[in-house]
Write a protein that holds these residues in place. Structure first.
Motif, PDB file in Angstrom:
ATOM      1  N   MET A   1       1.202  22.287 -30.356  1.00  0.00           N
ATOM      2  CA  MET A   1       1.373  23.604 -30.411  1.00  0.00           C
ATOM      3  C   MET A   1       3.016  24.358 -30.775  1.00  0.00           C
ATOM      4  SD  MET A   1       2.740  25.407 -26.417  1.00  0.00           S
ATOM      5  CE  MET A   1       1.625  22.851 -25.643  1.00  0.00           C
ATOM      6  N   ALA A   2       3.441  25.507 -31.240  1.00  0.00           N
ATOM      7  CA  ALA A   2       4.024  25.009 -32.068  1.00  0.00           C
ATOM      8  C   ALA A   2       5.847  25.352 -31.084  1.00  0.00           C
ATOM      9  CB  ALA A   2       4.672  26.581 -33.124  1.00  0.00           C
ATOM     10  N   LYS A   3       6.775  24.514 -31.188  1.00  0.00           N
ATOM     11  CA  LYS A   3       8.097  24.908 -30.619  1.00  0.00           C
ATOM     12  C   LYS A   3       9.233  25.683 -30.853  1.00  0.00           C
ATOM     13  CE  LYS A   3       6.836  20.701 -28.471  1.00  0.00           C
ATOM     14  NZ  LYS A   3       6.683  20.140 -27.060  1.00  0.00           N
ATOM     15  N   LYS A   4       9.724  26.483 -29.795  1.00  0.00           N
ATOM     16  CA  LYS A   4      10.840  27.488 -29.682  1.00  0.00           C
ATOM     17  C   LYS A   4      11.717  26.689 -29.062  1.00  0.00           C
ATOM     18  CE  LYS A   4      11.598  31.705 -29.106  1.00  0.00           C
ATOM     19  NZ  LYS A   4      11.671  32.267 -30.185  1.00  0.00           N
ATOM     20  N   GLN A   5      12.640  26.822 -30.108  1.00  0.00           N
ATOM     21  CA  GLN A   5      13.913  26.087 -29.105  1.00  0.00           C
ATOM     22  C   GLN A   5      14.288  26.897 -28.461  1.00  0.00           C
ATOM     23  OE1 GLN A   5      17.008  24.966 -32.330  1.00  0.00           O
ATOM     24  NE2 GLN A   5      18.723  25.542 -30.687  1.00  0.00           N
ATOM     25  N   LEU A   6      15.183  26.721 -27.237  1.00  0.00           N
ATOM     26  CA  LEU A   6      15.092  26.973 -25.967  1.00  0.00           C
ATOM     27  C   LEU A   6      17.281  26.963 -26.030  1.00  0.00           C
ATOM     28  CD1 LEU A   6      12.974  27.287 -23.455  1.00  0.00           C
ATOM     29  CD2 LEU A   6      13.475  28.993 -24.764  1.00  0.00           C
ATOM     30  N   ASN A   7      18.298  27.519 -25.754  1.00  0.00           N
ATOM     31  CA  ASN A   7      19.405  26.914 -25.292  1.00  0.00           C
ATOM     32  C   ASN A   7      20.023  27.651 -24.215  1.00  0.00           C
ATOM     33  OD1 ASN A   7      20.175  26.701 -28.195  1.00  0.00           O
ATOM     34  ND2 ASN A   7      20.354  28.238 -28.817  1.00  0.00           N
ATOM     35  N   VAL A   8      20.062  26.900 -23.209  1.00  0.00           N
ATOM     36  CA  VAL A   8      20.390  27.375 -22.146  1.00  0.00           C
ATOM     37  C   VAL A   8      22.170  26.371 -21.872  1.00  0.00           C
ATOM     38  CG1 VAL A   8      18.290  26.892 -21.395  1.00  0.00           C
ATOM     39  CG2 VAL A   8      19.796  24.855 -21.285  1.00  0.00           C
ATOM     40  N   ARG A   9      22.494  27.025 -20.459  1.00  0.00           N
ATOM     41  CA  ARG A   9      24.174  26.354 -20.030  1.00  0.00           C
ATOM     42  C   ARG A   9      23.882  26.100 -18.672  1.00  0.00           C
ATOM     43  NH1 ARG A   9      28.456  27.902 -23.671  1.00  0.00           N
ATOM     44  NH2 ARG A   9      27.330  29.459 -25.014  1.00  0.00           N
ATOM     45  N   VAL A  10      24.362  25.113 -18.307  1.00  0.00           N
ATOM     46  CA  VAL A  10      24.188  24.419 -17.049  1.00  0.00           C
ATOM     47  C   VAL A  10      25.719  23.482 -16.226  1.00  0.00           C
ATOM     48  CG1 VAL A  10      21.929  23.779 -16.927  1.00  0.00           C
ATOM     49  CG2 VAL A  10      23.418  22.292 -17.934  1.00  0.00           C
TER      50      VAL A  10
ATOM     51  N   ILE B   1      12.414  18.771 -19.177  1.00  0.00           N
ATOM     52  CA  ILE B   1      12.759  20.236 -19.114  1.00  0.00           C
ATOM     53  C   ILE B   1      11.133  20.883 -18.954  1.00  0.00           C
ATOM     54  CG2 ILE B   1      13.535  22.196 -19.801  1.00  0.00           C
ATOM     55  CD1 ILE B   1      15.624  20.251 -18.181  1.00  0.00           C
ATOM     56  N   GLU B   2      10.490  20.567 -20.639  1.00  0.00           N
ATOM     57  CA  GLU B   2       9.031  21.231 -20.893  1.00  0.00           C
ATOM     58  C   GLU B   2       8.280  20.908 -19.520  1.00  0.00           C
ATOM     59  OE1 GLU B   2       6.286  21.788 -23.619  1.00  0.00           O
ATOM     60  OE2 GLU B   2       7.315  20.092 -24.042  1.00  0.00           O
ATOM     61  N   ARG B   3       8.776  19.309 -18.904  1.00  0.00           N
ATOM     62  CA  ARG B   3       7.808  19.042 -18.093  1.00  0.00           C
ATOM     63  C   ARG B   3       7.983  19.594 -16.702  1.00  0.00           C
ATOM     64  NH1 ARG B   3       7.365  12.672 -16.106  1.00  0.00           N
ATOM     65  NH2 ARG B   3       6.338  12.865 -18.753  1.00  0.00           N
ATOM     66  N   LEU B   4       8.763  19.712 -15.816  1.00  0.00           N
ATOM     67  CA  LEU B   4       9.500  21.257 -15.024  1.00  0.00           C
ATOM     68  C   LEU B   4       9.332  22.633 -14.803  1.00  0.00           C
ATOM     69  CD1 LEU B   4      13.055  19.703 -14.773  1.00  0.00           C
ATOM     70  CD2 LEU B   4      11.514  19.200 -12.990  1.00  0.00           C
ATOM     71  N   VAL B   5       8.655  23.213 -16.288  1.00  0.00           N
ATOM     72  CA  VAL B   5       8.389  24.237 -16.526  1.00  0.00           C
ATOM     73  C   VAL B   5       6.725  24.748 -16.348  1.00  0.00           C
ATOM     74  CG1 VAL B   5       8.457  26.579 -18.058  1.00  0.00           C
ATOM     75  CG2 VAL B   5      10.461  24.934 -17.880  1.00  0.00           C
ATOM     76  N   ARG B   6       6.598  23.547 -16.874  1.00  0.00           N
ATOM     77  CA  ARG B   6       4.843  23.582 -17.197  1.00  0.00           C
ATOM     78  C   ARG B   6       4.656  22.933 -15.182  1.00  0.00           C
ATOM     79  NH1 ARG B   6       1.724  23.095 -21.324  1.00  0.00           N
ATOM     80  NH2 ARG B   6       3.154  22.307 -23.579  1.00  0.00           N
TER      81      ARG B   6
END
Length: 76
Positions: free
Chosen positions: A1-10, A33-38
């Protein structure tokens, strides 16, 4: 699966908590983070149900041979 970069601010505290949890689990921050979203999207449960359905489809004749037509009610 292709990865896409996300930029987040916390805030700093949230970032530190995420780093600590990822480290405790022995995974990278990206994996955490990926695990949390899934988990949030219910992916794990959906994948399980899909796999179970595929298993039953593949082995339906085996179950019917073993247990007979009694499975007709279960499949509905």
């Amino acid at each position: 699966m292709a990865k896409k970069q996300l930029n987040v601010r916390v805030d700093a505290a949230t970032a530190e908590m995420a780093r600590e949890r990822a480290e405790q689990q022995g995974i990278s921050m990206n994996q955490y983070i990926e695990r949390l979203v899934r988990q949030d999207m219910g992916e794990t449960g959906r994948l399980f149900v899909d796999a179970a359905a595929q298993f039953m489809k593949e082995y339906e004749s085996t179950f019917l041979a073993e247990f007979g037509d009694g499975l007709q009610d279960v499949r509905r």
